[in-house]
Design a protein around this motif. Structure first.
Motif, PDB file in Angstrom:
ATOM      1  N   LYS A 185       0.829  -1.208   0.000  1.00 10.57           N
ATOM      2  CA  LYS A 185       0.000   0.000   0.000  1.00 10.57           C
ATOM      3  C   LYS A 185       0.864   1.259   0.000  1.00 10.57           C
ATOM      4  CE  LYS A 185      -3.702   0.199   2.568  1.00 10.57           C
ATOM      5  NZ  LYS A 185      -4.631   0.093   3.704  1.00 10.57           N
ATOM      6  N   ALA A 186       1.942   1.245   0.802  1.00  9.35           N
ATOM      7  CA  ALA A 186       2.838   2.404   0.846  1.00  9.35           C
ATOM      8  C   ALA A 186       3.528   2.597  -0.502  1.00  9.35           C
ATOM      9  CB  ALA A 186       3.872   2.211   1.948  1.00  9.35           C
ATOM     10  N   ASN A 187       3.941   1.509  -1.107  1.00 11.03           N
ATOM     11  CA  ASN A 187       4.608   1.589  -2.408  1.00 11.03           C
ATOM     12  C   ASN A 187       3.657   2.106  -3.477  1.00 11.03           C
ATOM     13  OD1 ASN A 187       6.974   1.260  -3.907  1.00 11.03           O
ATOM     14  ND2 ASN A 187       6.346  -0.756  -4.636  1.00 11.03           N
ATOM     15  N   ALA A 188       2.416   1.614  -3.458  1.00  9.83           N
ATOM     16  CA  ALA A 188       1.425   2.044  -4.441  1.00  9.83           C
ATOM     17  C   ALA A 188       1.074   3.513  -4.262  1.00  9.83           C
ATOM     18  CB  ALA A 188       0.173   1.181  -4.319  1.00  9.83           C
ATOM     19  N   GLU A 189       0.980   3.955  -3.020  1.00  9.39           N
ATOM     20  CA  GLU A 189       0.670   5.371  -2.772  1.00  9.39           C
ATOM     21  C   GLU A 189       1.785   6.276  -3.288  1.00  9.39           C
ATOM     22  OE1 GLU A 189      -1.219   8.781  -1.744  1.00  9.39           O
ATOM     23  OE2 GLU A 189      -2.021   6.743  -1.888  1.00  9.39           O
ATOM     24  N   LYS A 190       3.025   5.836  -3.097  1.00 13.37           N
ATOM     25  CA  LYS A 190       4.154   6.597  -3.622  1.00 13.37           C
ATOM     26  C   LYS A 190       4.084   6.679  -5.135  1.00 13.37           C
ATOM     27  CE  LYS A 190       9.223   6.594  -3.732  1.00 13.37           C
ATOM     28  NZ  LYS A 190      10.454   5.867  -3.316  1.00 13.37           N
ATOM     29  N   LEU A 191       3.714   5.582  -5.756  1.00 14.33           N
ATOM     30  CA  LEU A 191       3.581   5.543  -7.210  1.00 14.33           C
ATOM     31  C   LEU A 191       2.452   6.454  -7.682  1.00 14.33           C
ATOM     32  CD1 LEU A 191       4.378   4.325  -9.925  1.00 14.33           C
ATOM     33  CD2 LEU A 191       2.904   2.380  -9.421  1.00 14.33           C
ATOM     34  N   ARG A 192       1.320   6.398  -6.986  1.00 15.74           N
ATOM     35  CA  ARG A 192       0.188   7.251  -7.350  1.00 15.74           C
ATOM     36  C   ARG A 192       0.566   8.728  -7.271  1.00 15.74           C
ATOM     37  NH1 ARG A 192      -3.059  10.636  -5.434  1.00 15.74           N
ATOM     38  NH2 ARG A 192      -2.107  10.492  -3.367  1.00 15.74           N
ATOM     39  N   GLN A 193       1.268   9.113  -6.209  1.00 13.46           N
ATOM     40  CA  GLN A 193       1.671  10.506  -6.051  1.00 13.46           C
ATOM     41  C   GLN A 193       2.649  10.929  -7.149  1.00 13.46           C
ATOM     42  OE1 GLN A 193       3.214  10.989  -2.092  1.00 13.46           O
ATOM     43  NE2 GLN A 193       1.229  10.701  -1.107  1.00 13.46           N
ATOM     44  N   THR A 194       3.584  10.034  -7.495  1.00 16.01           N
ATOM     45  CA  THR A 194       4.555  10.346  -8.549  1.00 16.01           C
ATOM     46  C   THR A 194       3.850  10.664  -9.858  1.00 16.01           C
ATOM     47  OG1 THR A 194       6.260   8.956  -7.541  1.00 16.01           O
ATOM     48  CG2 THR A 194       6.493   9.449  -9.887  1.00 16.01           C
ATOM     49  N   VAL A 195       2.853   9.850 -10.213  1.00 16.39           N
ATOM     50  CA  VAL A 195       2.116  10.077 -11.460  1.00 16.39           C
ATOM     51  C   VAL A 195       1.348  11.394 -11.386  1.00 16.39           C
ATOM     52  CG1 VAL A 195       0.280   9.206 -12.952  1.00 16.39           C
ATOM     53  CG2 VAL A 195       1.935   7.613 -11.955  1.00 16.39           C
ATOM     54  N   ALA A 196       0.653  11.623 -10.268  1.00 14.99           N
ATOM     55  CA  ALA A 196      -0.173  12.824 -10.128  1.00 14.99           C
ATOM     56  C   ALA A 196       0.666  14.098 -10.158  1.00 14.99           C
ATOM     57  CB  ALA A 196      -0.982  12.750  -8.836  1.00 14.99           C
ATOM     58  N   GLU A 197       1.907  14.031  -9.650  1.00 16.52           N
ATOM     59  CA  GLU A 197       2.759  15.218  -9.573  1.00 16.52           C
ATOM     60  C   GLU A 197       3.645  15.399 -10.796  1.00 16.52           C
ATOM     61  OE1 GLU A 197       4.853  14.570  -5.953  1.00 16.52           O
ATOM     62  OE2 GLU A 197       3.063  14.807  -4.684  1.00 16.52           O
ATOM     63  N   SER A 198       3.605  14.463 -11.737  1.00 17.90           N
ATOM     64  CA  SER A 198       4.416  14.563 -12.955  1.00 17.90           C
ATOM     65  C   SER A 198       3.799  15.564 -13.923  1.00 17.90           C
ATOM     66  CB  SER A 198       4.549  13.191 -13.639  1.00 17.90           C
ATOM     67  OG  SER A 198       5.247  12.285 -12.817  1.00 17.90           O
ATOM     68  N   THR A 199       4.630  16.038 -14.837  1.00 16.57           N
ATOM     69  CA  THR A 199       4.172  16.954 -15.881  1.00 16.57           C
ATOM     70  C   THR A 199       3.773  16.146 -17.105  1.00 16.57           C
ATOM     71  OG1 THR A 199       5.672  18.675 -15.082  1.00 16.57           O
ATOM     72  CG2 THR A 199       4.799  18.916 -17.328  1.00 16.57           C
ATOM     73  N   TRP A 200       2.555  16.390 -17.589  1.00  9.95           N
ATOM     74  CA  TRP A 200       2.030  15.661 -18.733  1.00  9.95           C
ATOM     75  C   TRP A 200       1.604  16.634 -19.827  1.00  9.95           C
ATOM     76  CZ3 TRP A 200       2.170  10.352 -18.292  1.00  9.95           C
ATOM     77  CH2 TRP A 200       2.345   9.849 -17.012  1.00  9.95           C
ATOM     78  N   GLN A 201       1.736  16.202 -21.033  1.00 10.97           N
ATOM     79  CA  GLN A 201       1.351  17.025 -22.186  1.00 10.97           C
ATOM     80  C   GLN A 201      -0.131  17.381 -22.139  1.00 10.97           C
ATOM     81  OE1 GLN A 201       2.348  15.227 -25.925  1.00 10.97           O
ATOM     82  NE2 GLN A 201       1.108  16.647 -27.129  1.00 10.97           N
TER      83      GLN A 201
END
Length: 326
Positions: free
Chosen positions: A261-277
């Motif tokens: 769960k901790a690993n998945a949450e870190k992954l979710r945050q990384t995607v949400a905070e990334s810059t996307w076209q």
């Protein structure tokens, strides 16, 4: 079907979006030993082995649905005697009078078979040459060199084919077939060590809107960039694969409920905070940690149920199957 297509120098098969055969040319039917009525209104997968059905599901359908086109798919089909015939398949989707049809061109892949035949022929020549080695020493040396060359070529072809059969062409990640094999291996290891592991399904939120608004090329760019994010956040021991469409799957060895769960949450945050076209991109994640009562099918089903719960609860969230049982 156009008269010229019936006798084209390659197989030609038309199927519906659901995979039902609606037409096939004489070239394909003659090669496979079928009559047209043997195949029409039957599913194309009815002449595939289980392994090739998996290839078809993990490669053909996602690419047809995303791009309307599939190129150079290596697949084997069973002829009327049940023997596998290797083909290179190219497919294209189009609409006719509002009905979606997929035309498939099938070119028999004889090169690899030819290499194997040449190799067997060369070995036979060696056996004969040994009986006349004094007179055929020069010839024997030439045959040895030819065998080495053919073996090297065959090994390279096999290596390429294995890699292609296990790799998603768009993202470069491993595909569903490879993931399934590794999941089964992980379950065997669990039976020996009882070390926990978790399965994670990642789904892009509102991905259809990305394709509809920005186009499929931008959608492909998003898939590729997410694949990079998943890879960069993973350990060497983790398995990261594209499951199909906008879904990705991961196997996390040695991770229990809390750790996953901790690993998945870190992954979710990384995607949400990334810059996307396209602006903001988020993912919903479902997790299941393997138990003694599980199989490969049940652990995937649990992860999928957890993913569905994340989607139902406003998306952009992580859900473990155990959260639903509390």
């Amino acid at each position: 079907m156009d008269e010229r297509l019936k006798y084209a120098p390659c197989g030609y098969v038309s199927i519906t979006h659901e995979g039902i055969v609606i037409d096939a040319n004489h070239t394909f039917l003659d090669k496979m030993g079928y009559q047209l009525e043997d195949l029409v209104q039957k599913h194309i997968e009815s002449i595939m082995s289980t392994a090739n059905k998996l290839i078809f599901h993990s490669y053909f359908y996602p690419f047809i649905n995303l791009n309307g086109l599939v190129e150079e798919l290596f697949i084997s089909l069973k002829d009327s005697k049940g023997q596998p015939i290797p083909y290179i398949l190219n497919g294209r989707r189009y609409e006719n009078a509002g009905v979606e049809i997929i035309d498939c061109v099938l070119v028999q892949m004889g090169k690899r078979i030819d290499y194997e035949r040449e190799l067997r022929s060369a070995k036979k020549q060696i056996e004969e040459a040994y009986w006349e080695k004094d007179q055929a020493l020069t010839k024997l040396q030439q045959i040895h060199a030819e065998i080495e060359r053919k073996q090297a070529e065959l090994m390279e072809i096999n290596k390429i084919l294995v890699e292609l059969s296990n790799t998603d062409k768009l993202t470069g990640l491993k595909n569903r077939r490879y993931f399934q094999e590794k999941l089964e291996e992980q379950i065997v290891q669990y039976g020996n060590t009882h070390e926990p592991f978790s399965v994670c399904i990642v789904d892009i939120d509102h991905f259809k809107k990305v394709n509809d608004t920005w186009g499929h090329q931008t959608g492909d760019d998003v898939l590729e960039k997410l694949a990079e994010r998943l890879t960069s956040q993973s350990r060497k021991t983790d398995i990261v694969a594209r499951y199909g469409g906008e879904e990705f799957v991961l196997i996390w060895p040695n991770q229990d409920i809390a750790e996953s769960k901790a690993n998945a949450e870190k992954l979710r945050q990384t995607v949400a905070e990334s810059t996307w076209q396209t602006g903001s991109i988020t993912v919903s994640i479902g997790i299941a940690t393997f138990t003694e009562a599980d199989s490969d099918a049940t652990v995937l089903k649990k992860a999928d149920q957890a993913l569905y719960a994340s989607k139902e609860n406003c998306r952009n969230r992580v859900t473990h199957i155990m959260d639903l049982n509390q």
